[in-house]
Motif scaffolding. Structure first.
Motif, PDB file in Angstrom:
ATOM      1  N   TYR A  64       0.848  -1.184   0.000  1.00  0.00           N
ATOM      2  CA  TYR A  64       0.000   0.000   0.000  1.00  0.00           C
ATOM      3  C   TYR A  64       0.884   1.234   0.000  1.00  0.00           C
ATOM      4  O   TYR A  64       1.990   1.229   0.542  1.00  0.00           O
ATOM      5  CB  TYR A  64      -0.890   0.027   1.238  1.00  0.00           C
ATOM      6  CG  TYR A  64      -2.120  -0.843   1.142  1.00  0.00           C
ATOM      7  CD1 TYR A  64      -2.062  -2.187   1.496  1.00  0.00           C
ATOM      8  CD2 TYR A  64      -3.331  -0.326   0.693  1.00  0.00           C
ATOM      9  CE1 TYR A  64      -3.190  -2.993   1.414  1.00  0.00           C
ATOM     10  CE2 TYR A  64      -4.463  -1.121   0.602  1.00  0.00           C
ATOM     11  CZ  TYR A  64      -4.379  -2.454   0.960  1.00  0.00           C
ATOM     12  OH  TYR A  64      -5.499  -3.243   0.869  1.00  0.00           O
ATOM     13  N   GLN A  74       0.780   5.546   0.805  1.00  0.00           N
ATOM     14  CA  GLN A  74       0.041   6.654   1.409  1.00  0.00           C
ATOM     15  C   GLN A  74       0.735   7.951   1.032  1.00  0.00           C
ATOM     16  O   GLN A  74       1.802   8.272   1.565  1.00  0.00           O
ATOM     17  CB  GLN A  74      -0.018   6.481   2.923  1.00  0.00           C
ATOM     18  CG  GLN A  74      -0.972   7.441   3.606  1.00  0.00           C
ATOM     19  CD  GLN A  74      -1.236   7.046   5.046  1.00  0.00           C
ATOM     20  OE1 GLN A  74      -0.416   6.442   5.719  1.00  0.00           O
ATOM     21  NE2 GLN A  74      -2.424   7.388   5.543  1.00  0.00           N
ATOM     22  N   GLY A 115      -1.223  13.370   3.141  1.00  0.00           N
ATOM     23  CA  GLY A 115      -2.587  13.850   3.302  1.00  0.00           C
ATOM     24  C   GLY A 115      -3.662  12.981   2.684  1.00  0.00           C
ATOM     25  O   GLY A 115      -4.838  13.370   2.668  1.00  0.00           O
ATOM     26  N   HIS A 168      -5.390   8.844   1.832  1.00  0.00           N
ATOM     27  CA  HIS A 168      -5.598   7.558   2.470  1.00  0.00           C
ATOM     28  C   HIS A 168      -4.723   6.480   1.835  1.00  0.00           C
ATOM     29  O   HIS A 168      -4.126   6.697   0.789  1.00  0.00           O
ATOM     30  CB  HIS A 168      -7.077   7.167   2.352  1.00  0.00           C
ATOM     31  CG  HIS A 168      -7.554   7.018   0.941  1.00  0.00           C
ATOM     32  ND1 HIS A 168      -7.973   8.088   0.183  1.00  0.00           N
ATOM     33  CD2 HIS A 168      -7.671   5.946   0.145  1.00  0.00           C
ATOM     34  CE1 HIS A 168      -8.321   7.671  -1.006  1.00  0.00           C
ATOM     35  NE2 HIS A 168      -8.151   6.360  -1.068  1.00  0.00           N
ATOM     36  N   LEU A 169      -4.638   5.353   2.499  1.00  0.00           N
ATOM     37  CA  LEU A 169      -3.888   4.218   1.987  1.00  0.00           C
ATOM     38  C   LEU A 169      -4.496   3.737   0.671  1.00  0.00           C
ATOM     39  O   LEU A 169      -5.703   3.552   0.564  1.00  0.00           O
ATOM     40  CB  LEU A 169      -3.933   3.054   2.981  1.00  0.00           C
ATOM     41  CG  LEU A 169      -3.022   3.142   4.202  1.00  0.00           C
ATOM     42  CD1 LEU A 169      -3.456   2.135   5.254  1.00  0.00           C
ATOM     43  CD2 LEU A 169      -1.576   2.903   3.801  1.00  0.00           C
ATOM     44  N   LEU A 201      -4.000   0.847  -2.591  1.00  0.00           N
ATOM     45  CA  LEU A 201      -3.367  -0.400  -2.983  1.00  0.00           C
ATOM     46  C   LEU A 201      -2.474  -0.188  -4.204  1.00  0.00           C
ATOM     47  O   LEU A 201      -2.910   0.325  -5.227  1.00  0.00           O
ATOM     48  CB  LEU A 201      -4.444  -1.441  -3.304  1.00  0.00           C
ATOM     49  CG  LEU A 201      -3.939  -2.827  -3.690  1.00  0.00           C
ATOM     50  CD1 LEU A 201      -3.237  -3.491  -2.511  1.00  0.00           C
ATOM     51  CD2 LEU A 201      -5.106  -3.695  -4.164  1.00  0.00           C
ATOM     52  N   PHE A 248       3.754   0.819   2.653  1.00  0.00           N
ATOM     53  CA  PHE A 248       3.504  -0.211   3.658  1.00  0.00           C
ATOM     54  C   PHE A 248       3.355  -1.574   2.991  1.00  0.00           C
ATOM     55  O   PHE A 248       2.586  -1.728   2.044  1.00  0.00           O
ATOM     56  CB  PHE A 248       2.219   0.088   4.438  1.00  0.00           C
ATOM     57  CG  PHE A 248       2.285   1.300   5.304  1.00  0.00           C
ATOM     58  CD1 PHE A 248       1.855   2.525   4.837  1.00  0.00           C
ATOM     59  CD2 PHE A 248       2.763   1.214   6.603  1.00  0.00           C
ATOM     60  CE1 PHE A 248       1.901   3.662   5.631  1.00  0.00           C
ATOM     61  CE2 PHE A 248       2.820   2.343   7.417  1.00  0.00           C
ATOM     62  CZ  PHE A 248       2.398   3.559   6.929  1.00  0.00           C
ATOM     63  N   ARG A 262     -13.188  13.755  10.542  1.00  0.00           N
ATOM     64  CA  ARG A 262     -11.798  13.637  10.096  1.00  0.00           C
ATOM     65  C   ARG A 262     -10.841  13.893  11.258  1.00  0.00           C
ATOM     66  O   ARG A 262      -9.796  13.257  11.350  1.00  0.00           O
ATOM     67  CB  ARG A 262     -11.504  14.638   8.979  1.00  0.00           C
ATOM     68  CG  ARG A 262     -12.037  14.263   7.612  1.00  0.00           C
ATOM     69  CD  ARG A 262     -11.431  12.963   7.065  1.00  0.00           C
ATOM     70  NE  ARG A 262      -9.978  12.951   7.065  1.00  0.00           N
ATOM     71  CZ  ARG A 262      -9.218  13.438   6.097  1.00  0.00           C
ATOM     72  NH1 ARG A 262      -9.762  13.997   5.033  1.00  0.00           N
ATOM     73  NH2 ARG A 262      -7.891  13.370   6.167  1.00  0.00           N
ATOM     74  N   PRO A 270      -0.453   0.549  10.399  1.00  0.00           N
ATOM     75  CA  PRO A 270      -1.763   0.280  11.002  1.00  0.00           C
ATOM     76  C   PRO A 270      -1.763  -1.028  11.795  1.00  0.00           C
ATOM     77  O   PRO A 270      -1.183  -2.020  11.361  1.00  0.00           O
ATOM     78  CB  PRO A 270      -2.688   0.189   9.785  1.00  0.00           C
ATOM     79  CG  PRO A 270      -1.996   0.946   8.697  1.00  0.00           C
ATOM     80  CD  PRO A 270      -0.535   0.711   8.934  1.00  0.00           C
ATOM     81  N   LEU A 298      -8.365   3.981  11.341  1.00  0.00           N
ATOM     82  CA  LEU A 298      -8.670   3.696   9.952  1.00  0.00           C
ATOM     83  C   LEU A 298      -9.746   2.634   9.847  1.00  0.00           C
ATOM     84  O   LEU A 298      -9.761   1.672  10.617  1.00  0.00           O
ATOM     85  CB  LEU A 298      -7.420   3.176   9.235  1.00  0.00           C
ATOM     86  CG  LEU A 298      -6.231   4.123   9.147  1.00  0.00           C
ATOM     87  CD1 LEU A 298      -5.010   3.391   8.637  1.00  0.00           C
ATOM     88  CD2 LEU A 298      -6.552   5.302   8.250  1.00  0.00           C
ATOM     89  N   TYR A 330      -8.574  -4.557  -0.113  1.00  0.00           N
ATOM     90  CA  TYR A 330      -9.231  -3.827   0.954  1.00  0.00           C
ATOM     91  C   TYR A 330      -9.156  -2.341   0.613  1.00  0.00           C
ATOM     92  O   TYR A 330      -8.097  -1.843   0.265  1.00  0.00           O
ATOM     93  CB  TYR A 330      -8.521  -4.079   2.281  1.00  0.00           C
ATOM     94  CG  TYR A 330      -8.363  -5.549   2.648  1.00  0.00           C
ATOM     95  CD1 TYR A 330      -7.416  -6.336   2.004  1.00  0.00           C
ATOM     96  CD2 TYR A 330      -9.139  -6.133   3.635  1.00  0.00           C
ATOM     97  CE1 TYR A 330      -7.264  -7.676   2.329  1.00  0.00           C
ATOM     98  CE2 TYR A 330      -8.990  -7.468   3.972  1.00  0.00           C
ATOM     99  CZ  TYR A 330      -8.045  -8.234   3.310  1.00  0.00           C
ATOM    100  OH  TYR A 330      -7.897  -9.563   3.626  1.00  0.00           O
ATOM    101  N   PHE A 381      -9.409   1.454   1.994  1.00  0.00           N
ATOM    102  CA  PHE A 381      -9.296   2.193   3.245  1.00  0.00           C
ATOM    103  C   PHE A 381      -9.957   3.560   3.140  1.00  0.00           C
ATOM    104  O   PHE A 381      -9.953   4.191   2.080  1.00  0.00           O
ATOM    105  CB  PHE A 381      -7.825   2.382   3.620  1.00  0.00           C
ATOM    106  CG  PHE A 381      -7.198   1.156   4.216  1.00  0.00           C
ATOM    107  CD1 PHE A 381      -6.732   0.140   3.401  1.00  0.00           C
ATOM    108  CD2 PHE A 381      -7.108   1.008   5.594  1.00  0.00           C
ATOM    109  CE1 PHE A 381      -6.165  -1.001   3.946  1.00  0.00           C
ATOM    110  CE2 PHE A 381      -6.545  -0.132   6.150  1.00  0.00           C
ATOM    111  CZ  PHE A 381      -6.082  -1.140   5.319  1.00  0.00           C
ATOM    112  N   GLY A 382     -10.479   4.016   4.272  1.00  0.00           N
ATOM    113  CA  GLY A 382     -10.940   5.390   4.386  1.00  0.00           C
ATOM    114  C   GLY A 382      -9.789   6.308   4.731  1.00  0.00           C
ATOM    115  O   GLY A 382      -8.653   5.857   4.925  1.00  0.00           O
ATOM    116  N   SER A 383     -10.078   7.588   4.818  1.00  0.00           N
ATOM    117  CA  SER A 383      -9.045   8.584   5.117  1.00  0.00           C
ATOM    118  C   SER A 383      -8.682   8.645   6.592  1.00  0.00           C
ATOM    119  O   SER A 383      -7.695   9.255   6.960  1.00  0.00           O
ATOM    120  CB  SER A 383      -9.502   9.971   4.664  1.00  0.00           C
ATOM    121  OG  SER A 383      -9.690   9.986   3.260  1.00  0.00           O
ATOM    122  N   GLY A 384      -9.506   8.008   7.414  1.00  0.00           N
ATOM    123  CA  GLY A 384      -9.175   7.935   8.821  1.00  0.00           C
ATOM    124  C   GLY A 384      -9.743   9.073   9.651  1.00  0.00           C
ATOM    125  O   GLY A 384     -10.144  10.126   9.135  1.00  0.00           O
TER     126      GLY A 384
END
Lengths: 117, 113
Positions: free
Chosen positions: A36, A38, A41, A43-44, A46, A90, B9, B43, B91, B102, B104-107
Motif C-alpha cells: 500500500y 500513502q 494527506g 488515504h492508503l 493499494l 507499507f 476527520r 496500522p 482507519l 481492501y 481504506f478510508g481517510s481515517g
C-alpha cells in the motif's frame, strides 16, 4: 502470529534512480501479500497484491514486487522513481489457514520515501 | 459513495471523555475492519466484522474500546474514558472479498488532551 518487517524506515533518492524496498514476513503457511502507498494527506491506496501464480506482480504507476517464498520476502521495486512517488509505503500480509488470523492484514511499520529533484 | 467514508476527520477529546467514530463502507462490502495507526507506525488491527457479526476483536487494546455494526453496513468505534495513549489515526477498511483487496478510508485523527 504473523509479523512483517520493513528494513528501511527512510529512503531518499534522486529522480530516475531505481528503488527497492524490502519486506519480510514471518508465517509458515500460505499468505496473500500487499503493498500500500500513502501519499501526503491521503488515504492508503493499494499498489499491488499477490495471491498465487506468477511471483512477479506488476502494479500501478510502474511498481512491481517479487514474492520469494524461500526467503519469506515480497520486495517492492521501481526502475526509475519520480518526484511524485514521494510517499510512505507499507507492506502487509494476510495469513491464510487456522493459525493465520482470518481476513485481517498485518502491516509493517512503513518506509518513508523521499524523491528529490 | 465510491469510497470508504469516515467521520469526523479530526477529533480532539479531553482525557476521560467518550468518543464515537463512524465508518461508512463501500456499499455491498461484506467485510469491515478497524485499524489504529500511531504516529510513525503501520496500522494495527483492532477488529473485524463480516456483515453484522463481529468475528474478531482480538486487537482491541482494552475494554474501553467497543465496535458495532448493527445492520451490516455503517460501523461505529466507541472509545470510553479516553486516555492520551489513545491518540492515533483510526482507519476503517472494507472489502467484498479478500482477493479484490481492501479499500481504506481517510481515517479519523483522534487527539486526547
Amino acid at each position: 502470529a504473523q509479523s512483517v518487517s520493513q528494513h528501511n524506515h527512510h529512503v531518499i533518492l534522486s529522480e530516475a534512480a531505481s528503488l527497492e524496498l524490502g519486506c519480510n514476513y514471518s508465517y509458515g503457511g500460505t499468505v496473500n501479500l500487499f503493498w500500500y502507498v500513502q501519499y501526503p494527506g491521503q488515504h492508503l491506496q493499494l499498489l499491488l497484491k499477490y495471491f498465487s501464480g506468477d511471483p512477479l506482480v506488476k502494479g500501478i504507476k510502474g511498481f512491481e514486487a517479487e514474492f520469494i517464498k524461500s526467503k519469506f520476502s515480497f520486495n517492492l521495486r521501481k526502475p526509475s522513481v519520480q518526484w511524485s512517488d514521494t510517499a510512505e509505503y507499507f507492506c502487509a500480509v494476510n495469513a491464510m489457514g487456522s493459525g493465520g488470523g482470518g481476513n485481517k492484514l498485518t502491516f509493517g511499520t512503513g518506509t518513508q520515501l523521499k524523491v528529490e529533484l | 459513495g465510491a469510497g470508504v467514508s469516515q467521520s469526523p476527520r479530526y477529533k480532539v477529546a479531553k482525557r476521560g471523555q467518550d468518543v464515537a467514530l463512524r465508518c461508512d463502507p463501500i456499499s455491498g462490502h461484506v467485510s469491515l475492519f478497524w485499524y489504529q495507526q500511531a504516529l510513525g507506525q503501520g496500522p494495527e488491527f483492532l477488529t473485524y466484522f463480516q456483515n453484522e457479526a463481529q468475528l474478531d476483536k482480538s486487537g482491541l487494546p482494552s475494554d474501553r474500546f467497543f465496535a458495532e455494526r448493527p445492520e451490516g453496513s455503517v460501523s461505529t468505534l466507541k472509545i470510553q474514558r479516553t486516555q492520551q495513549e489513545d491518540s492515533a489515526v483510526y482507519l476503517c477498511a472494507s472489502s467484498f472479498d479478500r482477493r479484490r483487496g481492501y479499500t481504506f478510508g481517510s481515517g479519523t485523527r483522534l487527539t486526547v488532551v
